[in-house]
Design a protein around this motif. Structure first.
Motif, PDB file in Angstrom:
ATOM      1  N   GLU A  25      11.616  -9.461   0.278  1.00 45.10           N
ATOM      2  CA  GLU A  25      11.305  -8.241  -0.456  1.00 45.10           C
ATOM      3  C   GLU A  25      11.362  -8.526  -1.953  1.00 45.10           C
ATOM      4  O   GLU A  25      12.251  -9.238  -2.414  1.00 45.10           O
ATOM      5  CB  GLU A  25      12.347  -7.152  -0.144  1.00 45.10           C
ATOM      6  N   LEU A  26      10.437  -7.972  -2.696  1.00 42.43           N
ATOM      7  CA  LEU A  26      10.513  -8.044  -4.160  1.00 42.43           C
ATOM      8  C   LEU A  26      11.270  -6.821  -4.645  1.00 42.43           C
ATOM      9  O   LEU A  26      10.919  -5.694  -4.311  1.00 42.43           O
ATOM     10  CB  LEU A  26       9.110  -8.046  -4.763  1.00 42.43           C
ATOM     11  N   GLU A  27      12.323  -7.068  -5.381  1.00 43.22           N
ATOM     12  CA  GLU A  27      13.127  -5.936  -5.814  1.00 43.22           C
ATOM     13  C   GLU A  27      12.682  -5.382  -7.172  1.00 43.22           C
ATOM     14  O   GLU A  27      12.779  -4.192  -7.422  1.00 43.22           O
ATOM     15  CB  GLU A  27      14.599  -6.331  -5.863  1.00 43.22           C
ATOM     16  N   ASN A  28      12.206  -6.264  -8.017  1.00 44.16           N
ATOM     17  CA  ASN A  28      11.811  -5.803  -9.357  1.00 44.16           C
ATOM     18  C   ASN A  28      10.365  -5.337  -9.379  1.00 44.16           C
ATOM     19  O   ASN A  28       9.545  -5.860  -8.649  1.00 44.16           O
ATOM     20  CB  ASN A  28      12.005  -6.929 -10.375  1.00 44.16           C
ATOM     21  N   PRO A  29      10.077  -4.354 -10.220  1.00 49.00           N
ATOM     22  CA  PRO A  29       8.692  -3.900 -10.317  1.00 49.00           C
ATOM     23  C   PRO A  29       7.829  -4.923 -11.056  1.00 49.00           C
ATOM     24  O   PRO A  29       8.354  -5.814 -11.725  1.00 49.00           O
ATOM     25  CB  PRO A  29       8.808  -2.610 -11.131  1.00 49.00           C
TER      26      PRO A  29
END
Ligand SMILES: *[C@@H]1O[C@H](CO)[C@@H](O)[C@H](O)[C@H]1NC(C)=O
Ligand SMILES: *[C@@H]1O[C@H](CO)[C@@H](O)[C@H](O)[C@H]1NC(C)=O
Ligand SMILES: *[C@@H]1O[C@H](CO)[C@@H](O)[C@H](O)[C@H]1NC(C)=O
Ligand SMILES: *[C@@H]1O[C@H](CO)[C@@H](O)[C@H](O)[C@H]1NC(C)=O
Length: 221
Positions: A96-100
């Motif tokens: 998962e990518l947490e940062n926008p």
């Protein structure tokens, strides 16, 4: 030159004169030369990068120098909030990518250090230099970046020198050089994860459904 000298000596803290962002669509090549202290290991990588800010996607194909068969493709799909890492033996890791998504820009916190011309009096390229503090996890450090300004206030990277430390201990240094920028991506398939990236997820969701079914049964009973 005088201003640059002052800045290097830390005697002047200029307000950032200009910051810039790279064009929204680009591809190019970068060479990375680094050293990791803990592993006492120098490394050299060649990375082909693809950046599409409209689609919020970044892809990188990394080749370890001296071992061209060792290739890793990274896909960052910020719309789907997923990162795919595909190794040369075709395993795919999905996280998962947490940062926008963030556009590639010289941040406003960077200190402008001056401008110079690379090359020579007959063939030259103007570059702006910045210094900035960087922080990632427990690692912090300093980055000197060089960008070449373009018409319309945009810019592209030319080079970065970065040093990182953890708790005051020197950890790594890396120099990177960017080249061959073009402002379209003719082959967008670099952003498409291969099918093995979805196998794992599907299995997980099937398992989840089975578990859900079991849980439901347990609760009904
Ligand atoms: C992929 O290949 C590397 C060597 O190239 C090996 O170390 C690694 O275990 C392999 N991974 C899988 C999942 O087979
Ligand atoms: C996925 O990534 C984790 C952590 O980076 C690693 O330990 C694992 O071996 C990877 N799995 C595959 C299938 O490559
Ligand atoms: C850069 O090149 C131009 C000609 O293309 C020349 O007039 C100028 O003096 C050069 N600047 C430097 C600093 O070499
Ligand atoms: C850069 O572009 C030139 C001309 O298109 C090409 O010949 C060269 O292989 C490219 N270099 C890299 C490292 O991509």
């Amino acid at each position: 030159m005088y201003r640059l000298l002052l800045a290097v000596l830390g005697l002047a803290n200029f307000p950032y004169i200009r910051t810039c962002c790279s064009p929204d669509v680009l591809q190019g090549t970068a060479m990375y030369y680094g050293y990791i202290v803990k592993e006492q290991k120098p490394y050299q990588n060649m990375i082909k990068f693809y950046y599409d800010a409209d689609e919020k996607k970044i892809a990188m194909i990394t080749n370890t120098m001296g071992n061209m068969t060792d290739q890793v493709r990274d896909i960052y799909d910020y719309s789907a909030r997923k990162r795919y890492v595909i190794t040369n033996n075709n395993t795919c890791n999905v996280t998962e990518l947490e940062n926008p998504f963030e556009k590639i820009c010289v941040p406003s916190s960077a200190n402008f250090m001056g401008s110079t011309n690379l090359g020579n009096s007959k063939a030259n390229m103007s570059v702006d230099m910045y210094r900035m503090n960087v922080k990632k996890g427990k690692m912090s450090g300093q980055a000197d970046i060089m960008v070449t300004p373009m018409e319309g206030g945009e810019c592209t990277l030319v080079g970065v020198v970065m040093n990182g430390e953890k708790n005051g201990d020197f950890q790594m240094t890396e120099t990177s050089i960017y080249m061959n920028f073009t402002f379209e991506i003719p082959d967008k398939s670099v952003f498409e994860p291969p099918k093995q990236c979805f196998k794992h997820n599907k299995m997980e969701s099937i398992l989840f459904e089975v578990l859900g079914g079991i849980r439901r049964e347990i609760f009904i009973w």
